[in-house]
Design a protein around this motif. Sequence first.
Motif, PDB file in Angstrom:
ATOM      1  N   GLN A  85      29.625  -4.758   6.482  1.00 56.21           N
ATOM      2  CA  GLN A  85      28.550  -5.167   5.581  1.00 56.21           C
ATOM      3  C   GLN A  85      28.257  -6.664   5.651  1.00 56.21           C
ATOM      4  O   GLN A  85      27.198  -7.097   5.220  1.00 56.21           O
ATOM      5  N   LEU A  90      34.962  -1.963   6.149  1.00 59.07           N
ATOM      6  CA  LEU A  90      33.684  -1.884   5.430  1.00 59.07           C
ATOM      7  C   LEU A  90      33.168  -3.283   5.101  1.00 59.07           C
ATOM      8  O   LEU A  90      31.976  -3.562   5.256  1.00 59.07           O
ATOM      9  N   TYR A 123      30.636   8.330   4.128  1.00 55.30           N
ATOM     10  CA  TYR A 123      32.069   8.589   4.024  1.00 55.30           C
ATOM     11  C   TYR A 123      32.325  10.064   4.293  1.00 55.30           C
ATOM     12  O   TYR A 123      31.683  10.930   3.708  1.00 55.30           O
ATOM     13  N   ARG A 173      37.834   2.039  -0.401  1.00 58.50           N
ATOM     14  CA  ARG A 173      37.184   0.953   0.339  1.00 58.50           C
ATOM     15  C   ARG A 173      38.064   0.548   1.513  1.00 58.50           C
ATOM     16  O   ARG A 173      39.168   0.077   1.335  1.00 58.50           O
ATOM     17  N   MET A 205      34.573   7.238   7.836  1.00 60.51           N
ATOM     18  CA  MET A 205      33.365   6.469   7.653  1.00 60.51           C
ATOM     19  C   MET A 205      32.619   6.475   8.978  1.00 60.51           C
ATOM     20  O   MET A 205      33.220   6.256  10.033  1.00 60.51           O
ATOM     21  N   ILE A 265      25.755   4.122   5.866  1.00 60.89           N
ATOM     22  CA  ILE A 265      27.187   4.391   6.018  1.00 60.89           C
ATOM     23  C   ILE A 265      27.533   5.638   5.222  1.00 60.89           C
ATOM     24  O   ILE A 265      27.208   5.753   4.046  1.00 60.89           O
TER      25      ILE A 265
END
Length: 107
Positions: A69, A65, A85, A61, A1, A83
């Motif tokens: 956020q 993250l 991945y 996830r 990420m 963002i």
Amino acid sequence: MTHINNVRHILEHGITHRNSVHANPNYTPIGDPALISTRNDFKLDNGRFLGEYILFYFGPRMPILYVIQRGFNGVRVIPPQDIVYCVSSLAKVLQAKLDFIFNVSSG
């Protein structure tokens, strides 16, 4: 990420860390600065530092993250559209004969 600002550099030089020959001089961090600092100072049994390794998660996830956020722990909020991945597989890592460490963590 990673942050979308880092994608061009990744496409040109691969995924790098701060001490890499091809480190991104304009890297846009998105993680927890305190956690990153801890990793950079954590020496492994092989003599290298944890911060010299690129973190990969085996799930859709990542725990960070949520923090990114929501902006917890001094982490600045990054909008989801910024963002990106980076997806790979363990088979690709093994095929490329990359140096890696594996840590199983609960929770």
